[in-house]
Write a protein that holds these residues in place. Structure first.
Motif, PDB file in Angstrom:
ATOM      1  N   LYS A 107     -50.704   1.733 -25.313  1.00  0.00           N
ATOM      2  CA  LYS A 107     -50.469   2.045 -24.472  1.00  0.00           C
ATOM      3  C   LYS A 107     -51.349   2.048 -22.713  1.00  0.00           C
ATOM      4  O   LYS A 107     -51.328   2.105 -21.548  1.00  0.00           O
ATOM      5  CB  LYS A 107     -50.389   4.124 -24.769  1.00  0.00           C
ATOM      6  N   LYS A 108     -52.883   1.563 -23.289  1.00  0.00           N
ATOM      7  CA  LYS A 108     -53.496   1.388 -22.316  1.00  0.00           C
ATOM      8  C   LYS A 108     -53.014   0.109 -21.505  1.00  0.00           C
ATOM      9  O   LYS A 108     -54.036  -0.565 -20.548  1.00  0.00           O
ATOM     10  CB  LYS A 108     -55.485   0.918 -23.448  1.00  0.00           C
ATOM     11  N   TYR A 109     -52.116  -0.844 -21.943  1.00  0.00           N
ATOM     12  CA  TYR A 109     -51.414  -2.067 -21.412  1.00  0.00           C
ATOM     13  C   TYR A 109     -50.434  -1.917 -20.501  1.00  0.00           C
ATOM     14  O   TYR A 109     -49.546  -1.539 -20.265  1.00  0.00           O
ATOM     15  CB  TYR A 109     -51.290  -2.908 -22.059  1.00  0.00           C
ATOM     16  N   LYS A 110     -50.891  -2.253 -19.165  1.00  0.00           N
ATOM     17  CA  LYS A 110     -49.342  -2.350 -17.569  1.00  0.00           C
ATOM     18  C   LYS A 110     -48.497  -3.492 -17.172  1.00  0.00           C
ATOM     19  O   LYS A 110     -49.492  -4.178 -17.093  1.00  0.00           O
ATOM     20  CB  LYS A 110     -49.991  -1.517 -16.520  1.00  0.00           C
TER      21      LYS A 110
END
Length: 126
Positions: A107-110
């Motif tokens: 989740k913390k990757y864009k």
């Protein structure tokens, strides 16, 4: 992106890339142009074409940079989230736009860009 002026070199290079069924390297473009313009001009034009969203850059498994025309992109939506197939025998790279790669990141990757290269043997070499 703001479009730059069209030059004879730019028109010729975009035509070479658009007419090709496979992605082309800088060297391949230079060879096709057969002395029409120098290597530095080709690099500059390729950078402009990328900035104008007219071509996209593909880095092969071997680290070779190739360029392909944008087909399904518009001025509103620019995407290259498709598979690039690299043939291990003839060394061509083909955009396979009808197949979207699938992946899942924490989740913390864009994600801003995806460059999926699959290697194997193309239909022409089988």
């Amino acid at each position: 992106m703001k479009k730059s002026r069209n030059t004879i070199s730019k028109t010729k290079i975009i035509s070479v890339i658009t007419d090709s069924k496979t992605a082309l390297s800088h060297s391949e473009i230079h060879e096709i142009l057969d002395g029409f313009c120098d290597r530095v001009t080709i690099y500059r034009v390729l950078d402009r074409l990328i900035n104008e969203d007219l071509v996209h850059k593909i880095v092969t498994i071997d680290g070779v940079v190739k360029y392909a025309a944008c087909h399904d992109c518009s001025s509103v939506e620019h995407h290259h989230n498709h598979i690039h197939f690299s043939c291990e025998q003839c060394h061509t790279v083909t955009c396979i736009e009808e197949v979207a790669p699938s992946f899942k990141l924490p989740k913390k990757y864009k994600v801003h860009n995806v460059n999926f290269t699959v290697s194997g043997v193309c239909p022409n070499c089988l």
